[in-house]
Design an enzyme around this catalytic site. Sequence first.
Site, mmCIF file in Angstrom:
data_model
loop_
_atom_site.group_PDB
_atom_site.id
_atom_site.type_symbol
_atom_site.label_atom_id
_atom_site.label_comp_id
_atom_site.label_asym_id
_atom_site.label_seq_id
_atom_site.Cartn_x
_atom_site.Cartn_y
_atom_site.Cartn_z
ATOM 1 N N ARG A 36 49.575 47.895 42.805
ATOM 2 C CA ARG A 36 50.210 47.101 42.634
ATOM 3 C C ARG A 36 51.324 46.485 41.475
ATOM 4 O O ARG A 36 51.442 47.906 40.577
ATOM 5 C CB ARG A 36 49.095 45.471 42.714
ATOM 6 N N THR A 39 49.915 46.240 38.591
ATOM 7 C CA THR A 39 48.933 47.517 37.961
ATOM 8 C C THR A 39 49.726 48.012 36.262
ATOM 9 O O THR A 39 49.647 49.039 35.477
ATOM 10 C CB THR A 39 48.557 48.275 39.128
ATOM 11 N N ASP A 42 49.163 46.348 33.417
ATOM 12 C CA ASP A 42 47.736 46.291 32.571
ATOM 13 C C ASP A 42 47.850 47.516 31.936
ATOM 14 O O ASP A 42 48.040 48.840 31.711
ATOM 15 C CB ASP A 42 46.700 47.099 34.662
ATOM 16 N N MET A 87 34.118 46.545 45.796
ATOM 17 C CA MET A 87 34.103 45.290 46.559
ATOM 18 C C MET A 87 34.755 45.583 47.987
ATOM 19 O O MET A 87 35.623 43.992 48.848
ATOM 20 C CB MET A 87 34.925 44.910 45.299
ATOM 21 N N GLN A 88 35.946 46.369 47.511
ATOM 22 C CA GLN A 88 36.941 46.647 49.034
ATOM 23 C C GLN A 88 36.746 47.412 50.057
ATOM 24 O O GLN A 88 37.082 47.552 51.330
ATOM 25 C CB GLN A 88 38.022 46.783 48.054
ATOM 26 N N SER A 111 37.096 55.418 52.380
ATOM 27 C CA SER A 111 36.583 55.427 50.448
ATOM 28 C C SER A 111 34.959 55.659 51.146
ATOM 29 O O SER A 111 34.025 55.799 51.800
ATOM 30 C CB SER A 111 36.465 54.781 50.465
ATOM 31 N N PHE A 113 32.803 59.451 49.587
ATOM 32 C CA PHE A 113 32.183 60.365 48.438
ATOM 33 C C PHE A 113 31.750 60.094 47.595
ATOM 34 O O PHE A 113 30.760 59.882 46.812
ATOM 35 C CB PHE A 113 33.514 60.002 47.809
ATOM 36 N N LYS A 134 30.025 51.279 54.600
ATOM 37 C CA LYS A 134 30.830 52.763 55.171
ATOM 38 C C LYS A 134 31.019 52.988 56.475
ATOM 39 O O LYS A 134 31.153 53.375 57.409
ATOM 40 C CB LYS A 134 30.221 53.524 53.522
#
EC number: 1.1.1.318
Length: 309
Positions: A36, A39, A42, A87-88, A111, A113, A134
Amino acid sequence: MGSKSKILIIGGTGYIGKFIVEASVKEGHPTFALVRETTVSDPVKGKLVEKFQNLGVSLLYGDLYDHDSLVKAIKQVDVVISTVGFMQIADQTKIIAAIKEAGNVKRFFPSEFGNDVDHVNAVEPAKSVAFAVKANIRRAVEAEGIPYTYVASNCFNGYFLPTLVQPGATTPPRDKVIIPGDGNPKAIFNKEEDIGTYTIKAVDDPRTLNKILYLRPSNNIYSFNELVALWEKKIGKTLEKIYVPEEQILKDIQEAPIPINIFLGINHSVFVKGDHTNFEIEPSFGVEASELYPEVKYTTVEEYLDQFV
């Protein structure tokens, strides 16, 4: 082998993402990171983005919640690896939609892992929040016919080993150690850099296509009791052992606030139910990383613990 696939990492500045970005560059893949605009400025993540640029990573500006930017980024690559955070996870349906529209992706790594989410015996809330979400993404990927690899990398060393999974601790135990259940189920621990390496090795490998890639290196499989015994040997001291029965753990999970109850639930699945190792890897659904890539010199648990002695 032809030329190496172009890889886009979504969530590259996250905990496991940065290791996958670095492994991709190291293995010689043209590497892209979706970031983003915010980012870059940041204070913490901006430094990481700068590091990526110095490594030769191409930054693509976009956002998980901006469909057009996702499609545009995905059209430039062959493989998409998502390392988005907790959270995503559910919002990866947006990546699936963009991959579907782009139409050029040879492989998607959602995602994952962690545990193999199709082989868990977890209790709520971890069952839904950590695992089912997931599994739902897996089903969505499969329903759309997107070629995939799911990486079941089990425990991150950095989360579990610096404290030997002791609640609220910041260093490993020196006097007494709390052991969930009877301490006998075997769990698997992998160093984050090695998870990155194995993940990238799988990208262009036909043997991992539409399979779960399990990271089960033989030297990194330990029961809690074995882990404690190894630590005792390293520090030359016997620790007082406090075993917490499963009933007590289940009670603690029910009484703990979010997100502690989720972490307790993951620990229960791994260390009490033995969900890393209580099933065989069948060739129909899975392959094992250290068997496929014996050339990878992975860090053993024993080597990893040396830094804390």
